[in-house]
Design a protein around this motif. Structure first.
Motif: not given
Ligand SMILES: C[S@@+](CC[C@H](N)C(=O)[O-])C[C@H]1O[C@@H](n2cnc3c(N)ncnc32)[C@H](O)[C@@H]1O
Length: 148
Positions: A80, A84-90, A92, A117, A119, A143
């Protein structure tokens, strides 16, 4: 395992300048027993391990050679630790299922344990749920706040 344990006992005993006899006396066992452990011929009884570790100023994990184990929190912290957002921001797929099955309502609470983070937590809060979220990593929580 017996050999690793024996080698570690010898190593940490020498590091603190204890002889085999001194270690044996403090554990109330024979000097031959310590010698056999260190040669890998036998292993100490399980109940003695905490006392041996304490006398040698190491943890039982370290004594058993387990100190290189995977550390999930540090592993995630390092993933982390970028902009960047490791898992993205969309959100699940699970969030979409929640929306479908329990449409948002301020009376509905969501607890996101291990939110990473953030999302999913932030998405669900935006949808109108009352969300509490936490993560073992400080950077993940930081984050999550940033994303919110
Ligand atoms: C696979 S990640 C998933 C993150 C997030 N739920 C997502 O989908 O983006 C698992 C997360 O759980 C956190 N975690 C692991 N053990 C935890 C614990 N005991 N308490 C709180 N968080 C924990 C980790 O730090 C990591 O961020």
């Amino acid at each position: 395992m017996k050999k690793i344990l024996g080698a570690n006992i010898a190593r940490y005993r020498k590091e603190i300048g204890l002889t085999q006899r001194e270690l044996a006396e403090r554990l109330n066992i024979s000097c031959q027993a310590v010698s056999k452990w260190e040669n890998g011929q036998t292993a100490p009884d399980l109940y003695l391990l905490p006392s041996i570790a304490e006398l040698l100023h190491v943890s039982t994990d370290r004594l058993m050679g387990c100190f290189h184990r995977f550390d999930p929190v540090n592993d995630y912290e390092s993933r982390y630790n970028t902009d960047e957002y490791y898992w993205g921001v969309k959100p699940s797929y699970m969030c979409l299922k929640i929306l479908e099955l329990l449409p948002p309502d301020r009376s509905l609470s969501v607890l996101d344990i291990g939110c990473g983070e953030g999302k999913d937590a932030v998405f669900l809060a935006r949808c109108g749920y009352r969300v509490s979220a936490f993560d073992a990593t400080e950077i993940g929580v930081e984050k999550t706040k940033r994303l919110a």
